[in-house]
Write an enzyme that holds these catalytic residues in place. Structure first.
Site, PDB file in Angstrom:
ATOM      1  N   CYS A  53       0.838  -1.198   0.000  1.00 14.48           N
ATOM      2  CA  CYS A  53       0.000   0.000   0.000  1.00 14.48           C
ATOM      3  C   CYS A  53       0.879   1.256   0.000  1.00 14.48           C
ATOM      4  CB  CYS A  53      -0.983  -0.041   1.172  1.00 14.48           C
ATOM      5  SG  CYS A  53      -2.363   1.119   0.997  1.00 14.48           S
TER       6      CYS A  53
ATOM      7  N   HIS B 156      -3.586  -5.383   0.444  1.00  7.98           N
ATOM      8  CA  HIS B 156      -3.005  -5.786   1.732  1.00  7.98           C
ATOM      9  C   HIS B 156      -2.972  -7.310   1.864  1.00  7.98           C
ATOM     10  CE1 HIS B 156      -2.729  -1.845   3.822  1.00  7.98           C
ATOM     11  NE2 HIS B 156      -3.682  -1.514   2.956  1.00  7.98           N
TER      12      HIS B 156
ATOM     13  N   GLU C 289      -1.586  -8.919   4.165  1.00  5.67           N
ATOM     14  CA  GLU C 289      -1.513  -9.293   5.581  1.00  5.67           C
ATOM     15  C   GLU C 289      -2.875  -9.509   6.226  1.00  5.67           C
ATOM     16  OE1 GLU C 289      -1.266  -4.699   5.734  1.00  5.67           O
ATOM     17  OE2 GLU C 289      -0.981  -6.339   4.307  1.00  5.67           O
TER      18      GLU C 289
ATOM     19  N   ASP D 129      -3.309 -13.661  28.916  1.00  8.85           N
ATOM     20  CA  ASP D 129      -2.064 -12.913  28.801  1.00  8.85           C
ATOM     21  C   ASP D 129      -1.296 -12.853  30.117  1.00  8.85           C
ATOM     22  OD1 ASP D 129      -2.938 -12.492  26.224  1.00  8.85           O
ATOM     23  OD2 ASP D 129      -3.784 -10.523  26.662  1.00  8.85           O
TER      24      ASP D 129
END
Length: 535
Positions: free
Chosen positions: A85, A184, A186, A242
């Site tokens: 991009c 994109h 990704e 986490d």
């Protein structure tokens, strides 16, 4: 030494997804600002195992004066470069091509699904397609998000991909191994995106696929030991994935130098406090101090309705409690947190030049400048799926590792508006019913529970009342919304298509078992445009 990919960040909100895709290919990657020192880039490539460079997207326009550019050394080191991009646009501009804005071309900004035709047989795209046309042209289903477009190829480049609205959607200089896409690869919406990035890092950059969590454990343990030395560490334990994995990793590194502080702020899930203590203190042998701070948090949140203000208050109160507890622990110098990449990107954190803030995260948005403890964030560079993989590698039980994410501010951001003890109690019970039914309902096709089939599910308390009828009487009570999403990376998400029978059962149970709630609704918003949490 691991082979590495350097990602230069131009401010895109999805730059971390590039790193995730590279790591999915078992190749280590690092993200650094686009304007980092050229000498750092040289050392990264020539001395630290760097095999290629990726230029991210970004919110700027290369047609504007002073807009970001890649350091020229990127194109002089002899390694492959992939522009995405904005990365494609700055590559074209810097190497002698031309870029124009949508306005100057009389076109609208392109955002969303598109079908791209692959041209020629480049080493990067050869054999990669979603389908072919009757003329034999390979077509890719991709995601576009741009205003500017490349209008003239740089010298030595050839056309690699195009659409009707974007004639130069991809370009390649195969001699120098420079490639670029306007779309994109990704994001998950680009179906062959993973294949494209794997091709780039494995076959174009020749990286070895040796990035695995077992290696990360050894490296992280060594790093934590060097960083902490013989000083004591306290960690804010929530019971979520986490903080649990962070606790296990740090405990692996420094043992009893770690003390976990579990703050019961009155905004946890039903019976969660007792479950956390059982899991860590008794099962894992970790030192845990439980702090009952419900009244303190409720007092601080009285009259506060703004979600950002609530997050900042909750984050600040957490830090103050940790500081207070650290004073009781001899040699406590470190505050450990389970901060991960999505927390940082949503806060437009360190290194996000030009990125736009979406919401602050309590781990990165509410820390006072005069905090007396140093920050230890061993998961800061990992995505959620990597954190789970790490947890399994550390030997944590599956029910801990695959538990749905729970925000640090707890129910404070799942109660819209002002937080009250009454609202928290209603929400805890409604949420528990929802999760129980998700765990108990098995999908006939996959033979998995709907809890395992969803990435995150929870109830949200709405501070509005609706009219209802129970028996022969009229009711005027509160509303809860159910939210369940499916996602691979938590950067984008789809709402979960739960069975209607399951939703009906959950609704009936909540309305009948939780007095004070008479209406249940289901959230069918994706991310984007909505975020996963309501606040």
């Amino acid at each position: 030494m691991h082979d590495k990919i350097l990602i230069l960040d131009f401010g895109s909100q999805v730059t971390q997804l590039i790193a995730r895709r590279v790591r999915d290919a078992r190749v280590y990657s690092e993200i650094h600002p686009y304007d980092c020192d050229p000498e750092f880039i040289r050392k990264f490539i020539q001395e630290q195992g760097g095999k290629g460079i990726i230029l991210s997207g970004g919110p700027n326009s290369v047609t504007e004066d002073g807009s970001p550019r890649a350091p020229q050394i990127v194109f002089e080191l002899g390694v492959p470069v992939l522009g995405i991009c904005y990365g494609m646009q700055t590559m074209a501009t810097q190497l002698g091509g031309a870029v124009a804005s949508a306005e100057s071309l009389g076109k609208a900004r392109e955002f969303g699904y598109s079908e791209v035709r692959a041209h020629g047989h480049t080493n990067l795209l050869k054999g990669i397609q979603d389908f072919s046309t009757s003329e034999g042209h390979g077509i890719l289903k991709v995601w576009m998000s741009h205003g500017d477009s490349v209008t003239a190829l740089p010298p030595a480049f050839k056309l690699m991909a195009s659409t009707e609205s974007c004639p130069i959607a991809g370009m390649a200089d195969e001699d120098r191994r420079f490639y670029a896409f306007q779309f994109h690869p990704e994001v998950t919406h680009t179906i062959q995106g993973t294949a494209i990035i794997e091709r780039f890092v494995h076959e174009i950059c020749h990286c070895k696929p040796d990035w695995v969590m077992g290696d990360y454990i050894a490296e992280a343990v060594e790093h934590i030991r060097k960083q902490v030395g013989d000083e004591e560490v306290i960690l804010g334990l929530s019971g979520g994935v986490d903080s649990s994995v962070a606790a296990a990793l740090i405990h692996r590194a420094i043992g009893d130098q770690l003390t976990c502080v579990f703050v019961d702020h009155g905004l946890l899930r039903l019976n969660e406090g007792d479950m956390v203590m059982e899991m860590f203190a008794r099962n894992l042998g970790v030192k845990v101090i439980r702090v009952d701070a419900a009244s303190t948090f409720m007092g601080k949140l009285t009259g506060v309705a703004d979600p950002e203000a609530k997050r900042k208050i909750i984050g600040k109160e957490f830090v103050e409690i940790f500081q207070s507890e650290s004073g009781k622990i001899e040699n406590a110098k470190w505050l450990a947190q389970g901060t991960i990449y999505p927390d940082v990107i949503e806060s437009a954190g360190k290194g996000k030049k030009g990125a736009h803030t979406i919401k602050s995260h309590h781990n990165v948005g509410g820390l006072p400048e005069d905090m007396h403890l140093k920050l230890l964030e061993p998961l800061r560079e990992l995505f959620k799926d990597e954190v789970r993989e790490l947890g399994v590698a550390l030997g944590l039980p599956r029910e801990m590792v695959y538990r749905h994410p729970f925000p640090g501010p707890g129910l404070g951001v799942r109660i819209l508006g002002e937080v009250k003890a009454e609202f928290a109690s209603l929400l805890q019970r409604a949420d528990a019913i929802f999760i129980e039914e998700l765990r108990n309902t098995i999908d006939e096709v996959s033979q998995k529970s709907w809890y395992d089939l969803t990435s995150q599910a929870f109830a949200v308390f709405l501070p509005v009342k609706s009219v209802g009828v129970m028996g022969d009487g009229r009711t005027y009570e509160y509303v809860v919304a159910l939210r369940a999403v499916q996602t691979q990376d938590f950067m984008t998400a789809h709402w979960a298509h739960l069975p209607h029978e399951l939703l009906g059962k959950v609704s009936n149970r909540i309305i009948n078992e939780v007095r004070g709630i008479n209406r249940v609704v289901y959230d069918i918003s994706g991310k984007p445009p909505a975020t996963i949490e309501w606040e």
